[in-house]
Design a protein around this motif. Structure first.
Motif, mmCIF file in Angstrom:
data_model
loop_
_atom_site.group_PDB
_atom_site.id
_atom_site.type_symbol
_atom_site.label_atom_id
_atom_site.label_comp_id
_atom_site.label_asym_id
_atom_site.label_seq_id
_atom_site.Cartn_x
_atom_site.Cartn_y
_atom_site.Cartn_z
ATOM 1 N N GLY A 1 53.357 58.657 18.448
ATOM 2 C CA GLY A 1 54.583 57.890 18.630
ATOM 3 C C GLY A 1 55.460 57.922 17.386
ATOM 4 O O GLY A 1 56.692 57.960 17.480
ATOM 5 N N PHE B 1 62.276 55.778 21.347
ATOM 6 C CA PHE B 1 61.415 55.263 20.279
ATOM 7 C C PHE B 1 60.159 54.643 20.895
ATOM 8 O O PHE B 1 60.195 54.122 22.002
ATOM 9 C CB PHE B 1 62.140 54.208 19.450
ATOM 10 C CG PHE B 1 63.145 54.774 18.494
ATOM 11 C CD1 PHE B 1 62.764 55.158 17.221
ATOM 12 C CD2 PHE B 1 64.465 54.922 18.870
ATOM 13 C CE1 PHE B 1 63.697 55.681 16.328
ATOM 14 C CE2 PHE B 1 65.402 55.445 17.994
ATOM 15 C CZ PHE B 1 65.018 55.828 16.725
ATOM 16 N N ASN B 2 59.064 54.703 20.138
ATOM 17 C CA ASN B 2 57.802 54.111 20.557
ATOM 18 C C ASN B 2 57.422 52.964 19.636
ATOM 19 O O ASN B 2 57.830 52.922 18.477
ATOM 20 C CB ASN B 2 56.672 55.140 20.495
ATOM 21 C CG ASN B 2 56.818 56.215 21.531
ATOM 22 O OD1 ASN B 2 57.275 57.298 21.228
ATOM 23 N ND2 ASN B 2 56.443 55.919 22.751
ATOM 24 N N CYS C 1 58.147 49.794 19.343
ATOM 25 C CA CYS C 1 59.251 49.035 18.734
ATOM 26 C C CYS C 1 59.562 47.834 19.616
ATOM 27 O O CYS C 1 60.663 47.696 20.132
ATOM 28 C CB CYS C 1 60.474 49.917 18.530
ATOM 29 S SG CYS C 1 61.096 50.669 20.046
ATOM 30 N N GLY C 2 58.568 46.972 19.768
ATOM 31 C CA GLY C 2 58.760 45.769 20.559
ATOM 32 C C GLY C 2 59.632 44.768 19.837
ATOM 33 O O GLY C 2 60.015 44.967 18.673
ATOM 34 N N SER D 1 59.154 59.256 17.408
ATOM 35 C CA SER D 1 60.229 58.387 16.946
ATOM 36 C C SER D 1 61.016 59.027 15.805
ATOM 37 O O SER D 1 62.233 58.844 15.707
ATOM 38 C CB SER D 1 59.677 57.023 16.537
ATOM 39 O OG SER D 1 59.196 56.331 17.678
ATOM 40 N N SER E 1 65.182 46.126 21.108
ATOM 41 C CA SER E 1 63.934 46.812 21.418
ATOM 42 C C SER E 1 64.076 47.644 22.698
ATOM 43 O O SER E 1 63.687 48.807 22.742
ATOM 44 C CB SER E 1 62.801 45.793 21.580
ATOM 45 O OG SER E 1 61.656 46.389 22.111
ATOM 46 N N LYS E 2 64.655 47.051 23.714
ATOM 47 C CA LYS E 2 64.866 47.776 24.976
ATOM 48 C C LYS E 2 65.773 48.979 24.768
ATOM 49 O O LYS E 2 65.523 50.057 25.312
ATOM 50 C CB LYS E 2 65.462 46.841 26.025
ATOM 51 C CG LYS E 2 64.489 45.804 26.530
ATOM 52 C CD LYS E 2 65.152 44.827 27.490
ATOM 53 C CE LYS E 2 64.208 43.721 27.882
ATOM 54 N NZ LYS E 2 64.861 42.696 28.720
ATOM 55 N N LYS F 1 63.836 51.707 22.888
ATOM 56 C CA LYS F 1 62.877 52.350 23.794
ATOM 57 C C LYS F 1 63.586 53.279 24.766
ATOM 58 O O LYS F 1 63.080 54.359 25.078
ATOM 59 C CB LYS F 1 62.070 51.294 24.543
ATOM 60 C CG LYS F 1 61.051 50.597 23.668
ATOM 61 C CD LYS F 1 60.309 49.512 24.425
ATOM 62 C CE LYS F 1 59.336 48.797 23.516
ATOM 63 N NZ LYS F 1 58.626 47.711 24.206
ATOM 64 N N SER F 2 64.776 52.880 25.232
ATOM 65 C CA SER F 2 65.516 53.738 26.167
ATOM 66 C C SER F 2 65.965 55.035 25.494
ATOM 67 O O SER F 2 66.178 56.041 26.159
ATOM 68 C CB SER F 2 66.721 52.998 26.760
ATOM 69 O OG SER F 2 67.767 52.893 25.819
#
Length: 138
Positions: free
Chosen positions: A39, A98-99, A101-102, A43, A90-91, A94-95
């Motif tokens: 990841g 990226f991994n 990454c909450g 990223s 974060s969303k 991720k879209s």
């Protein structure tokens, strides 16, 4: 981590080979989680594809209207681990691909980079950080 991940240089990380991943999996000095290692490589590629540091910084600053978030917290109990903004960011990250990454990681990044000032008002750093906080020069 710095040594294992090429001083965090994304241009070097994207060139990690399967052999390098295996070497990292055997490194007792890091978290040996294949998904996290892979990841990180993915990223790094997304980061570079976005345009690098200036574009990445602008991604955050634009969502803050160019100004760091200032809090006026009086106790540690008030410090949040994530916010609606970090959840949204974060969303979006991720879209883009990226991994890992909450919302909590994103908020910690925002705190560490001065995008948000969560120093308690009684801390000498609160006022100093509020004064120093400014958007990057375009």
């Amino acid at each position: 981590f710095r040594k294992a991940f090429a001083d965090f240089e994304p241009e070097a990380i994207v060139r990690f080979t399967p052999a390098r991943i295996e070497k990292l999996m055997a490194d007792p000095g890091i978290v040996r989680n294949r998904a996290k290692i892979e990841g990180t490589i993915k990223s790094a590629r997304v980061y570079l594809d976005m345009g690098g540091p200036e574009v990445f910084a602008r991604f955050f600053w634009d969502r803050l209207d160019g100004h760091a978030l200032q809090t006026n917290l009086e106790s540690r109990r008030q410090v949040q681990t994530y916010t609606d903004l970090s959840t949204d960011l974060s969303k979006q990250l991720k879209s883009k691909g990226f991994n890992f990454c909450g919302p909590t990681i994103v908020y910690a990044f925002m705190q560490a980079t001065g995008l948000v000032n969560d120093h308690l008002v009684g801390c000498y750093r609160h006022a100093e950080c509020a004064t120093l906080a400014a958007p990057p020069v375009s």
